[in-house]
Design a protein around this motif. Structure first.
Motif, PDB file in Angstrom:
ATOM      1  N   ALA A  43      42.908  47.917  52.403  1.00 41.78           N
ATOM      2  CA  ALA A  43      43.675  49.158  51.830  1.00 41.78           C
ATOM      3  C   ALA A  43      44.722  48.481  51.068  1.00 41.78           C
ATOM      4  O   ALA A  43      45.118  48.839  49.890  1.00 41.78           O
ATOM      5  N   CYS A  44      45.728  47.847  51.814  1.00 37.89           N
ATOM      6  CA  CYS A  44      46.846  47.221  51.120  1.00 37.89           C
ATOM      7  C   CYS A  44      46.332  46.199  49.869  1.00 37.89           C
ATOM      8  O   CYS A  44      46.745  46.138  48.869  1.00 37.89           O
ATOM      9  N   ARG A  45      45.211  45.563  50.115  1.00 39.84           N
ATOM     10  CA  ARG A  45      44.805  44.693  49.276  1.00 39.84           C
ATOM     11  C   ARG A  45      44.177  45.467  47.745  1.00 39.84           C
ATOM     12  O   ARG A  45      44.812  45.108  46.748  1.00 39.84           O
ATOM     13  N   GLU A  46      43.330  46.435  48.037  1.00 41.01           N
ATOM     14  CA  GLU A  46      42.924  47.155  47.044  1.00 41.01           C
ATOM     15  C   GLU A  46      44.122  47.913  46.186  1.00 41.01           C
ATOM     16  O   GLU A  46      44.007  47.856  45.003  1.00 41.01           O
ATOM     17  N   VAL A  47      45.045  48.473  47.089  1.00 46.41           N
ATOM     18  CA  VAL A  47      46.290  49.226  46.073  1.00 46.41           C
ATOM     19  C   VAL A  47      47.100  48.158  45.376  1.00 46.41           C
ATOM     20  O   VAL A  47      47.759  48.479  44.429  1.00 46.41           O
ATOM     21  N   ALA A  48      47.166  47.060  45.738  1.00 44.93           N
ATOM     22  CA  ALA A  48      48.094  45.947  45.404  1.00 44.93           C
ATOM     23  C   ALA A  48      47.305  45.278  44.190  1.00 44.93           C
ATOM     24  O   ALA A  48      47.739  44.386  43.371  1.00 44.93           O
ATOM     25  N   GLY A  49      46.051  45.403  44.089  1.00 43.04           N
ATOM     26  CA  GLY A  49      45.194  45.048  42.682  1.00 43.04           C
ATOM     27  C   GLY A  49      44.693  43.551  43.125  1.00 43.04           C
ATOM     28  O   GLY A  49      44.000  42.956  42.355  1.00 43.04           O
TER      29      GLY A  49
END
Length: 120
Positions: A43-49
């Motif tokens: 989830a952190c990876r996804e929202v960070a792009g």
């Protein structure tokens, strides 16, 4: 795109997990409708792009951002609580991933860690 702060990433990651679903054992898991469920790191990876990065520079920028968010979540969760500051960078990812995947872990605990709410 302006780089998000660690807090912005963590809060957006919590919202993403609430909206799309949580998983264990992999950063993201494809749902039957084509979307994804996410673990804390995914989830952190996804929202960070990170997953949308189109070049090595964008990927490195996103990686640095989600790494900082993972470290903050690690601290809030108590995952690998006895590591030194020098070890924390390594354990931010591996420790949080193992913590997310622990048997008995709940989505509520993951959301609390992302929101910076210490669990007792």
């Amino acid at each position: 795109m302006k780089r998000m702060t660690s807090q912005q990433i963590r809060l957006a990651a919590a919202s993403l997990i609430e909206r799309e679903g949580w998983c264990q054992g992999t950063p993201r898991l494809r749902r039957t409708d084509g979307g994804y469920r996410y673990c804390l790191i995914g989830a952190c990876r996804e929202v960070a792009g990170y997953y949308a990065a189109t070049d090595a520079y964008a990927e490195a920028e996103a990686e640095a951002a989600y790494y900082a968010a993972a470290e903050a979540a690690r601290a809030a969760s108590g995952a690998c609580a006895n590591v030194t500051v020098a070890q924390a960078a390594f354990y931010a990812i591996d420790g949080v991933g193992a913590w997310n995947d622990s048997p008995g872990r709940t989505v509520g605990e993951v959301l609390a860690a992302l929101r910076g709410e210490a669990r007792t």
